[in-house]
Design a protein around this motif. Structure first.
Motif, PDB file in Angstrom:
ATOM      1  N   LYS A  66      -0.154 -16.605   8.787  1.00 26.57           N
ATOM      2  CA  LYS A  66      -1.039 -17.032   9.873  1.00 26.57           C
ATOM      3  C   LYS A  66      -2.461 -17.193   9.333  1.00 26.57           C
TER       4      LYS A  66
ATOM      5  N   ALA B 288      -6.976   1.562   4.991  1.00 19.73           N
ATOM      6  CA  ALA B 288      -5.931   0.758   4.355  1.00 19.73           C
ATOM      7  C   ALA B 288      -5.543  -0.437   5.233  1.00 19.73           C
ATOM      8  N   LEU B 289      -5.653  -0.265   6.548  1.00 22.13           N
ATOM      9  CA  LEU B 289      -5.281  -1.376   7.437  1.00 22.13           C
ATOM     10  C   LEU B 289      -6.255  -2.536   7.291  1.00 22.13           C
TER      11      LEU B 289
ATOM     12  N   LEU C  70      -7.327  -2.516  17.137  1.00 25.54           N
ATOM     13  CA  LEU C  70      -7.081  -1.104  16.845  1.00 25.54           C
ATOM     14  C   LEU C  70      -8.163  -0.195  17.406  1.00 25.54           C
TER      15      LEU C  70
ATOM     16  N   SER D 298       0.483   3.868   1.752  1.00 24.57           N
ATOM     17  CA  SER D 298       0.815   4.287   3.121  1.00 24.57           C
ATOM     18  C   SER D 298       1.453   3.150   3.901  1.00 24.57           C
TER      19      SER D 298
ATOM     20  N   PHE E  77       1.662 -12.197   9.384  1.00 26.31           N
ATOM     21  CA  PHE E  77       0.195 -12.139   9.394  1.00 26.31           C
ATOM     22  C   PHE E  77      -0.437 -12.953   8.261  1.00 26.31           C
ATOM     23  N   GLY E  78       0.062 -12.736   7.034  1.00 27.08           N
ATOM     24  CA  GLY E  78      -0.516 -13.424   5.881  1.00 27.08           C
ATOM     25  C   GLY E  78      -0.398 -14.937   6.002  1.00 27.08           C
TER      26      GLY E  78
ATOM     27  N   ARG F 252       6.060  -8.241   3.961  1.00 31.87           N
ATOM     28  CA  ARG F 252       4.773  -8.786   4.378  1.00 31.87           C
ATOM     29  C   ARG F 252       4.002  -9.324   3.178  1.00 31.87           C
ATOM     30  N   ALA F 253       4.189  -8.682   2.029  1.00 24.85           N
ATOM     31  CA  ALA F 253       3.473  -9.130   0.842  1.00 24.85           C
ATOM     32  C   ALA F 253       4.171 -10.310   0.176  1.00 24.85           C
TER      33      ALA F 253
ATOM     34  N   LEU G  22      -4.131  -9.771   2.860  1.00 22.64           N
ATOM     35  CA  LEU G  22      -3.234 -10.822   3.343  1.00 22.64           C
ATOM     36  C   LEU G  22      -3.990 -12.110   3.653  1.00 22.64           C
TER      37      LEU G  22
ATOM     38  N   ALA H  27       0.378   0.707   5.271  1.00 20.74           N
ATOM     39  CA  ALA H  27      -0.674   0.022   6.026  1.00 20.74           C
ATOM     40  C   ALA H  27      -0.136  -1.083   6.912  1.00 20.74           C
ATOM     41  N   LEU H  28       0.944  -0.784   7.611  1.00 26.89           N
ATOM     42  CA  LEU H  28       1.460  -1.767   8.575  1.00 26.89           C
ATOM     43  C   LEU H  28       0.546  -1.743   9.802  1.00 26.89           C
ATOM     44  N   PHE H  29       0.337  -2.913  10.391  1.00 28.16           N
ATOM     45  CA  PHE H  29      -0.528  -2.978  11.578  1.00 28.16           C
ATOM     46  C   PHE H  29       0.220  -2.382  12.760  1.00 28.16           C
ATOM     47  N   PRO H  30      -0.254  -1.268  13.288  1.00 29.42           N
ATOM     48  CA  PRO H  30       0.526  -0.579  14.327  1.00 29.42           C
ATOM     49  C   PRO H  30       0.625  -1.361  15.629  1.00 29.42           C
ATOM     50  N   HIS H  31      -0.310  -2.290  15.831  1.00 30.27           N
ATOM     51  CA  HIS H  31      -0.288  -3.016  17.109  1.00 30.27           C
ATOM     52  C   HIS H  31       0.551  -4.283  17.033  1.00 30.27           C
ATOM     53  N   MET H  32       1.199  -4.514  15.890  1.00 31.66           N
ATOM     54  CA  MET H  32       2.000  -5.735  15.755  1.00 31.66           C
ATOM     55  C   MET H  32       3.461  -5.355  15.517  1.00 31.66           C
TER      56      MET H  32
ATOM     57  N   PHE I  47       0.821  -1.207   0.000  1.00 27.76           N
ATOM     58  CA  PHE I  47       0.000   0.000   0.000  1.00 27.76           C
ATOM     59  C   PHE I  47       0.853   1.253   0.000  1.00 27.76           C
TER      60      PHE I  47
END
Lengths: 364, 359, 292
Positions: free
Chosen positions: B102, C193-194, C216, B84, B99-100, B147-148, C201, B86-91, B82
């Motif tokens: 999993k 986007a998230l 989140l 931006s 993630f993918g 990640r992709a 994914l 779009a990384l998961f901020p909580h991980m 993406f």
């Protein structure tokens, strides 16, 4: 930031609601110059009268009539229970001129020297009060209080639904009526009913007597569907309950709306309550309060109250002005063999409250 | 070559406006294709119809020959990087990359191994336990990439992935991305509005304008043989000039430009056209002191000279009044020293005069 | 403002000691806090160690008896009862409120503001009026039963009003906005986007929800749960009106102490105990959310 904005909005609403709530509780302060401070002598009637009374108990036209005649502005602040009134009165801070407590509260207030003695010379209409209400134990000789209205705790029955004859509490609190009963949400009341059923004096609130009636109260609580003191007639009219123990005024209103509602004075005993007018110690406008009391003691004024609130009118002259229908309403003017009145029970109120709370909590 | 993605007459309308208009596009397996165009041209919408975030209003999307038009993104074997990130901020970095796998319920051991190698591939070893907020822009970019690719998608979609990076980092990432693509052999679909980026990295470029593909071809063809004025102008600079056909020959044509200048071109002439548009790249204009061999020579005056670093931009005016812009190596390295005010001879090769359509 | 906690880190960057003018701007809030929060709490604290006299007036005579009475099994049972009701209310509010908040938060700005307005509108009417409105909906001869009877879905009127179910309905109705608004705040901030990245994914809707969206929006969920759970424990008007006053909640018991029973010190002790309970809950959950 939008979300913060939303929350601030919410908070603002909460604050406004709170302040509005506060405002309602703040009695209008007596106008400067009212009361004794400025008043020189005899005709020292203040310009304002701070009346602290039950909600829905004093008709609007009585108040406007009084103001029209005397020029005294009435600030009418209301309460929903004697205890609420007591809390505010004792908290101080506000000077009320006239309060409207029930008999057992009059007794407690007199004990604590919280009431002004009435000047009977100024109450020329006091003679209109019926004889049997002049020497009640809570205030013999009406030294501190004048009866406003008298009521009873009685049984109201929807005869469409309840076919069996109902004479007393024991006929109400039966297993077959489980979930169809409304009762006053007043812990002392239900205990008093049980005491009457057991033949115990309702004012002997000793631990032994409480223990004695406890199983009865416990059983009764489980049968009741709604506890409501403010408007027990609502559940009745909504069809949620068919039988109940309510104030006679509520019963009278029900009986007036539909023939199917019957009002019964319990054979175990009729708990009579007398709401009175009284002047708290240090009232700024005691003069005006006397005027007001004397005003409502006039037969034609008292009749206005009866028209609106069909309790038992203690004013013998006023009764003469009522229609035969009004006088025939069994909830307004019941035939009663033995009357009981509540006396102040002091700290026992706390024990009683705990017992009933306990039983209610256990009932679920 | 195998076909990987096929878009058939794909149209996407958003409440009244048409973002993508009847696009046909075939993407080959293993190629690096770039969707190039200005913002709002529909390139991202096109990408999102491949990834599954948008459903075409009309037309079909095929992935390896299978119709996936109405498949949700999570059932398509494609992955996206993406804009931006779009990384998961909580991980953590590790969790983001895993993630993918999993989601695909890959076994623990295999997951660890694949995540480890993906991290190594994007040179992020040692960063596994960090949260995205603790990374620099370039590092986030790498996490998004890892990640992709850890999912081993059939197609990797990249939506302007380099636009947030500074110029220097962007250049090195361009090279890295291209190498990565070669190494992995995954089909890359890259969206950008940066023509230089497109020319550097792509096997093929689809130039998109107003929801349509204006031209599809390799970098050389797009640059040297633009088909429309839009393509000519969007990629590099161009002199777009009106001309009328004077003579047609077997593999040549003569055209007359404004001001009476007549040039020979080897380009295929549009059928039956009399009035045409030609595109001439400024750096294709030869500047000499003296007239040289062959045809397509003409005289002009240098009106203006603009220093642009490696090159100087010259504004030329022919005797007939035609204005042309030309790019030459900057002054110190210039073969023929010329200056503003000089009269010079200009030359154009036959192949460098390209007929274009007006869009 | 608890719901603001999610925002704190951003603000901290710009932190700086307030000057005199800053304090002046701050003064009304401080005054308000002092007058309406700190002072009453302090008074209650003192009262909770006092006694009552015959009339119910507070007598300043130190005693711990009020607190020993709090831990009587009667009141403990009422405490657990209240907590149960509050917990059920909170769970239902969360289950109902989350999708609503999510929908509003993801809607286009125009629609979003209108929907938010709808959430707020109930606040324009008095809480009591709204409660009475619910009573007349649920009553035996009310429109709900009328409709169900008419549609022949039921043979006899449903017994809803004056049951625990009615209490829960009333509580959920009253507190739902307090769940929706903070969650909406979190959802609105959520980068689309998230969610797309999660789908991309390979996460289906359920996985994307549980692995990405819920974590989140946790600050909003957390704030919503606090805003519903804590006031729900102390609520008394709804239990009285819609529950028929049969199920005493801790709020009713406290109210009773200040009313009929005229035992302010005991009421104060109950109130202080509840306050401590909330403080403990809050501290615990703050530590949890910090660790997460």
């Amino acid at each position: 930031m939008k979300r913060i904005g939303g929350l601030i909005y919410l908070l603002a609403i909460a604050i406004v609601a709170f302040l509005v709530g506060c405002k309602k509780d703040e009695p209008a302060a007596p106008a400067p110059g009212a009361g004794s401070a400025k008043a020189p002598a005899a005709a020292a009637v203040g310009k304002e009268l701070n009346l602290f009374a039950w909600s829905e108990y004093i008709p609007e036209d009585v108040i406007t009539g009084f103001t029209k005649e005397t020029g005294v502005k009435v600030n009418y602040e209301t309460y929903a229970s004697n205890e609420e009134m007591l809390s505010k009165l004792l908290a101080g801070g506000t000077k009320y001129d006239l309060i409207q407590p029930s008999e057992y509260v009059i007794e407690a207030l007199v004990k604590q020297n919280k009431l002004e003695a009435l000047d009977h010379a100024k109450l020329t209409n006091l003679k209109n009060i019926v004889a049997d209400l002049r020497d009640m134990p809570h205030d013999p000789g009406l030294k501190y209080s004048v009866p406003w209205m008298v009521g009873f705790v009685g049984i109201v029955v929807n005869t469409d639904k309840v076919k069996d004859p109902v004479k007393g509490f024991k006929d109400v609190f039966q297993d077959k009526y489980k979930g169809r009963i409304v009762a006053l949400n007043d812990n002392r009341e239900i205990v008093a009913w049980a005491m009457m059923t057991h033949g115990i004096d309702v004012n002997q609130m000793t631990p032994e007597n409480l223990e004695k009636v406890k199983p009865t109260v416990e059983k009764w609580i489980k049968l009741v569907k709604v506890f409501d003191s403010d408007s027990p007639k609502t559940a009745m009219m909504n069809g949620d309950v068919d039988i109940g123990v309510v104030w006679s005024g509520e019963g009278a209103i029900l009986a007036n709306t539909d023939k199917k509602y019957a009002f019964v004075i319990p054979e175990e005993g009729a708990r009579q309550y007398i709401d009175n007018l009284a002047i708290p110690k240090g009232a700024p406008n005691a003069e005006g309060a006397h005027l007001f009391i004397n005003y409502i003691l006039r037969p034609e004024v008292s009749k206005l109250v009866s028209d609106k609130f069909p309790y038992t009118n203690p004013n013998s002259e006023a009764r003469k002005l009522l229609t035969p229908e009004q006088l025939k309403n069994p909830a307004s003017y019941p035939e009663i063999k033995s009357k009981q009145t509540f006396r102040d029970i002091g700290k026992a109120a706390s024990d009683l409250d705990k017992m009933v709370t306990d039983l209610k909590a256990a009932a679920n | 070559m195998d076909v990987m993605v096929e878009l058939k007459r794909v149209t996407k309308r958003f409440s009244g406006t048409t973002a993508v208009n009847e696009v046909d596009l075939t993407i080959r397996a293993g190629e690096f294709i770039t969707l190039l165009g200005p913002s709002g041209c529909g390139k991202t919408t096109l990408l999102r119809m491949i990834s599954g975030f948008e459903t075409p209003s009309e037309g079909t999307v095929l992935l390896e020959g299978k119709d996936v038009t109405y498949e949700p993104p999570y059932r398509r074997d494609v992955n996206q990087v993406f804009q931006s990130y779009a990384l998961f901020p909580h991980m953590t970095v590790q969790e983001n990359i895993a993630f993918g796998l999993k989601m695909k319920k890959v076994g623990r051991a295999e997951m660890d191994e694949r995540v480890r190698s993906a991290i190594a591939m994007v040179s992020l070893a040692g960063m596994e336990a960090r949260k995205p907020t603790q990374l620099s822009g370039g590092q986030r970019q790498r996490v998004a990439l890892a990640r992709a690719i850890v999912c081993r998608p059939k197609v990797l979609l990249l939506d302007e992935p380099l636009s947030a990076l500074d110029a220097k980092l962007r250049h090195s990432m361009q090279v890295e991305l291209k190498q990565l693509q070669k190494k992995l052999g995954i089909t890359f679909v890259f969206v950008t509005h940066d023509q230089e980026e497109a020319l550097t990295m792509s096997d093929r470029i689809a130039v998109i304008n107003k929801g349509k593909i204006e031209q599809l071809g390799d970098a050389d063809a797009i640059y040297h043989r633009p088909k429309t004025t839009f393509v000519a102008n969007f990629i590099g600079q161009a002199n777009i000039l009106h001309a009328s056909v004077v003579a047609r020959e077997a593999r040549q044509a003569r055209v007359e430009l404004e001001g009476g200048l007549t040039l020979t071109t080897s380009e295929e002439l549009p059928e039956g056209a009399e009035r045409v548009l030609v595109s001439i790249r400024p750096e294709k204009v030869w500047i000499e002191k003296e007239r040289g061999e062959g045809d397509n020579w003409f005289e002009a005056t240098i009106e203006d000279e603009l220093f642009q670093g490696p090159t100087d931009q010259l504004r030329l005016k022919t005797d007939g009044g035609l204005t042309l812009s030309a790019l030459v190596a900057n002054e110190s390295s210039r073969r023929t020293p010329v200056h503003a005010g000089d009269r010079v001879w200009c030359h154009l090769h036959h192949d460098d005069i390209v007929f274009v359509h007006e869009d | 403002m608890t719901p603001g906690t999610g925002q704190l880190p951003e603000i901290q960057g710009a932190q700086r000691r307030p000057g005199l003018r800053g304090w002046l701007l701050f003064a009304p809030l401080m005054l308000w806090l002092f007058a309406f929060v700190i002072a009453p709490t302090a008074i209650m604290f003192v009262y909770s160690f006092c006694q009552r006299d015959e009339l119910g007036q507070v007598v300043f005579e130190f005693s711990l008896s009020n607190y020993t009475r709090v831990f009587d099994k009667t009141y403990l049972k009422i405490f657990t009862n209240s907590i149960q009701y509050a917990a059920i209310t909170t769970v239902i509010c969360l289950l109902v409120g989350y999708p609503v908040a999510y929908f509003i938060g993801r809607a286009s700005e125009q629609i979003r503001n209108k929907l938010l307005m709808l959430v707020m509108i109930p606040f324009w009417t008095s809480f009591l009026i709204r409660t009475y409105a619910w009573m007349s909906i649920l009553k035996a001869e009310g429109p709900l039963n009328g409709m169900l009877l008419y549609m022949q879905l039921i043979a006899a009127p449903l017994d809803i009003l004056y049951t625990p179910a009615a209490v829960v309905i009333g509580l959920v109705y009253s507190y739902l906005p307090f769940m929706i608004l903070p969650i909406y705040g979190s959802v609105e901030k959520l980068d689309n986007a998230l969610i797309e990245a999660a789908f991309d994914l390979g996460a289906g809707p359920v996985s994307a929800f549980s692995h990405v969206i819920v974590p989140l929006t946790r600050p909003g969920i957390f704030a919503g749960v606090l805003l519903v759970f804590i006031p729900a424990i102390g609520m008394f008007a709804i239990t009285d009106l819609m529950g028929g006053g049969r199920v005493p909640m801790i709020g009713n018991v406290i109210q009773n102490q200040f009313g009929q029973a005229r035992d302010w010190p005991f009421g104060a002790a109950l109130g202080m105990t509840m306050l401590l309970l909330f403080a403990a809950c809050f501290a615990l959950s703050m530590r949890k959310s910090d660790a997460a």
